[in-house]
Scaffold this active site. Sequence first.
Site, short mmCIF file in Angstrom:
data_model
loop_
_atom_site.label_atom_id
_atom_site.label_comp_id
_atom_site.label_asym_id
_atom_site.label_seq_id
_atom_site.Cartn_x
_atom_site.Cartn_y
_atom_site.Cartn_z
N GLU A 194 1.46 -0.54 -5.07
CA GLU A 194 0.23 0.24 -5.23
C GLU A 194 0.57 1.73 -5.14
OE1 GLU A 194 -3.63 2.17 -3.56
OE2 GLU A 194 -1.69 2.01 -2.58
N ASP A 249 0.83 -1.20 0.00
CA ASP A 249 0.00 0.00 0.00
C ASP A 249 0.87 1.26 0.00
OD1 ASP A 249 -2.99 0.80 0.69
OD2 ASP A 249 -1.70 2.07 1.94
#
Lengths: 660, 660
Positions: free
Chosen positions: B419, B390
Amino acid sequence: MQDYPRDMTECERGRRRVVIEGVRPEIDGGRFSIKRATGEKVIVEADIFADGHDSLSCVLKYRREGNEGWHEIPMRSLVNDRWRAEFTVDELGRYLYTLEAWVDHFKSWRQDLVKRIEAGQDVSVELLAGAALVEEAGARAGGADAKQLERWAGALRSKQQDLPHRISRALDEELAKLMDKYPDRRLASTYAKELAVAVDREKSRFSAWYEMFPRSCATAPGKHGTFKDCERRLPYIASMGFDVLYLPPIHPIGRTHRRGKNNIVGAGPEDPGSPWAIGSYEGGHKSIHPQLGTMNDFKKLIAKAAEYGIEIALDIAFQCSPDHPYVKEHPEWFHRRPDGTIQYAENPPKKYQDIYPINFETDHWPDLWNELESVFLFWIKQGIRIFRVDNPHTKPFVFWEKVISEIKKNYPDVIFLSEAFTRPKVMYRLAKLGFTQSYTYFAWRNTKWELTQYFTELTQTDVRDYFRPHLWPNTPDILTAYLQSGGRPAFMTRLVLAATLGASYGIYGPAYELYENRPIEGGSEEYLNSEKYEIKHWDLDRPDSLKELIGRVNRIRRENSALQGDWSLRFHDVDNDQIICYSKHSENSANILLMVVNLDPYHVQAGWTALSMDALGLDPHRPYQVHDLLTDARYQWQGARNFVQLDPKIVPAHIFSVRQ
Amino acid sequence: MQDYPRDMTECERGRRRVVIEGVRPEIDGGRFSIKRATGEKVIVEADIFADGHDSLSCVLKYRREGNEGWHEIPMRSLVNDRWRAEFTVDELGRYLYTLEAWVDHFKSWRQDLVKRIEAGQDVSVELLAGAALVEEAGARAGGADAKQLERWAGALRSKQQDLPHRISRALDEELAKLMDKYPDRRLASTYAKELAVAVDREKSRFSAWYEMFPRSCATAPGKHGTFKDCERRLPYIASMGFDVLYLPPIHPIGRTHRRGKNNIVGAGPEDPGSPWAIGSYEGGHKSIHPQLGTMNDFKKLIAKAAEYGIEIALDIAFQCSPDHPYVKEHPEWFHRRPDGTIQYAENPPKKYQDIYPINFETDHWPDLWNELESVFLFWIKQGIRIFRVDNPHTKPFVFWEKVISEIKKNYPDVIFLSEAFTRPKVMYRLAKLGFTQSYTYFAWRNTKWELTQYFTELTQTDVRDYFRPHLWPNTPDILTAYLQSGGRPAFMTRLVLAATLGASYGIYGPAYELYENRPIEGGSEEYLNSEKYEIKHWDLDRPDSLKELIGRVNRIRRENSALQGDWSLRFHDVDNDQIICYSKHSENSANILLMVVNLDPYHVQAGWTALSMDALGLDPHRPYQVHDLLTDARYQWQGARNFVQLDPKIVPAHIFSVRQ
């Protein structure tokens, strides 16, 4: 490989958050230096970014090699994480540049503060955070600035003052400027490489060369010309506006296997031989062919030429006639065949028995290299600072890299012109490793498409950072098909193209101005009765000589700085494939020239231009004047679309000065 | 910097005549490795040349890192001094490659000999020179080959034999082959760099991901789903053909400042909170949210998924809720504000009080890094081999480079998906430094022009050597305007685009197959009643679900190797801007797929293709069959120009299998 300095401790490394990559200019990952002339700019760009959204500060650092301490220029942010700054190189020699960047917590804080205030948030805690940053900068500053920063930190914290006042103090431009002076660079990232700039004199970018055989300069036909005769020729050369006079090899010429007229095997006793068959019992690469004069005569020629603003360039061709002193003194520098003879030059099936190539693979190469380097040094001591190097691509790359860099250490004003007509990557490599200027494929680029492609590559890509094109429409070896068939108009066209596409160009004369174009039989590019193998006597006063046109073109070059560099070159469309149109402008765009050239030497050609008004810096809604500096005609033009028509029999080109 | 090895003595250096430059692939001068999957080729090209006209021999050298000794592949010459060779990487881990080249005197000699013979020259001395070269090779050879080379040298010299016989011996292919085995490489040039290849498993190139919130998997509405519920969902996921099931963070969720439904500040007691607000008194990044089950339940899910050919991917988000154990145990890892509170996440003026970002500039960063790395290692020990990371772009680049490289040393099968939805250079940097795959801008590339530009950049430039695109038409954060307004046809279109433009793609379901497209008010890309802040119950059996289409598309991907890689992608013209057309083929071109997609979710669109028959490998003069694998329709086509028409209400795309 890592992009942080190797001496950085593991502990410091982990917190250096800024990345510097995609640096330009940078040749082959920094393996080679870029080239500039004195007074030119080095514009440096890089991708610089960190994780997250913090503000960055970036500086371009540069210094003259050998000097301590970097100059720093703040970089400005363009788009997409690209940053730019520039510096100017003023002195000959080498400069170094690199980059440094850091996360700037004060800038980030200030930027966020503005957003918070705009959103109406309570920023009292943020002001305390800012005060801490200001205080830290104060500790770095010392002196009056330290005191001022301390006061400022106090003001940001002050409970006596209301919030709006403290905010206005926090956002004061003065504070931002002061903070910029004392950034926290402990966690700065330094670009891992120091990139180099080789700085040459202005002539490396802008010069007009005239190549001439001294032995053909005698006043009377049939006589062997001398350096004294060359002196007498100087006013003529100067009147055409050339500033470099380049002489083919001036050394003693070998007798063994000497070639006769038109390169036939077996010379007669009167045949003077090729100047490139270097060396005889009279001496080698450090000697002068006796029929040309003495060393003293040569020095006088150098001095006299200087009075006319002309510099002498010598041809250095590392090859030997069988009679060269090296052959006896250093047989180990030549390749011996199994039958005991020395290997002559060959390009099978062609044989050149009058030339011995030097064997650079010899075990004795360090001695050989030293001797060859000493040839340059010898002529430098006589006052020569420009060398045209013959066939450098047949000698090892490392040899040139070493010799050129060593010579330039002591003589940064020396110019080396690479005469390599070979495959593109080889030509580019020679330029990268140190040659100041390079011959090009210009002679064989004749169509609009060819010229546009080639000169876009040379002037608008990374190539321009290391390869300085030198344009020759002819040489003693190269009489192109275009010149052979196109006659006088072709010579005019190619002259204008060379002199305006290339800030550096040259012609081989008087063959050029007298548009000598008879080739030897067999479809080659060799001249019939080539001056390489015989003494010529040229009639310089022929009324059809191009000398006046050449003089005019060279004067235009001197008077218009637009033509004194290559990087501003832009091509413009014309709806006729036989007409090429391009512009150049000076750095400040005060001087704009627009060239329109008819490439067809046989027919009148006309067409409509589609000028890029943007590239020309012209307002498309206002008329402008184009003044033909060749014919002195003036036209009022409007917009991109204008009619042009050129008769090759009269003048096949416009060189327009553009003014709005 | 020099391009010869540093340990070479000055003496050897001067005679190494070959230059190796312009090597590809090479990322940022060799600073980063290129990426390949097992079984893939590494095609290496370089500019290799020497001074003069001698023949060269060049080899590509490669080895698995850690193994001694290079494998060598002879390179073949292309045009313009470009050379090429290739090797295949079979094992996970890292490979190295470099180049070596030398002047090949025997090849040069042989080539010249042919020219001399053709010109009818006497070659008796040349035969002696050749014999000497053969003899030298014999001295290098040893054994039977040495004896044979000695005999051959004798034959070239032999005075008993006539010249024609000796010549035919000299030009014997057998001799050339034998000489090739024993080249004189004493003066060979070695490329200065050893370049690296990171070899991942095939899934790094080809996979279909399904993202799902485990807590929404309960069989009854309103209940908190568990890993057991996830097990029950596996057949459904497998029926759609996905092979990776990616779960948002599965850790305990913080209570302090927990967000309620639709991200409102202040959660009610029933609000489950965002899984990205990681950590509570129940544990942090190495713990499991109790309502999901136990570690044992989680391991069972991994095992059960494997039975369905599905691998579990975890989400690693390095950020903490205020209740995370790190906050108490390691307050030094967080940034403290002047008022003593810990700095929560902000993007001024936005505040995220439920999240504490980690302060990577802490003085205690080495401990911090070790702890964060141990999070990956912990889950690797539980059996996880795929991590979706993330927001990696808000943590230092050097951190990722170190962590990924250390983990991959022991676990080369681990896949890290980056990401990072941020600026292009930052995304590319993360890929270069080690992320196996990367999210892309695909979600926001909707028009034909945008898709063509972007996917040409991703698949046809150097980017493809290090950046493996992973395509997501939606995520829990991203409900694009196109999906919001285009309804079910838009979801079909974007599914086909993702699954055929990208060998790696994924969807966030069941929101996707149920074409959930209601945005929160205010024009954002957030879902209304986003699953991030509440438990959902999806009706998987809705008759309008796209699950069958998705299953069909994934089956087509599995059955057609053309769709299992990205590099063969080629766009073809269609005379309608609403229709995009592109092809992919398998490495041997046995499998050719042609996609035609209607980008307009509202109207029937039709047009004429202008296929590149060359790119498709089709004979333009023979008809061919296109078989739509979506509808099973078959058409007989001829040439480049064919009519296509697509109704978005039915199926907005063709996925044609092409056969001639």
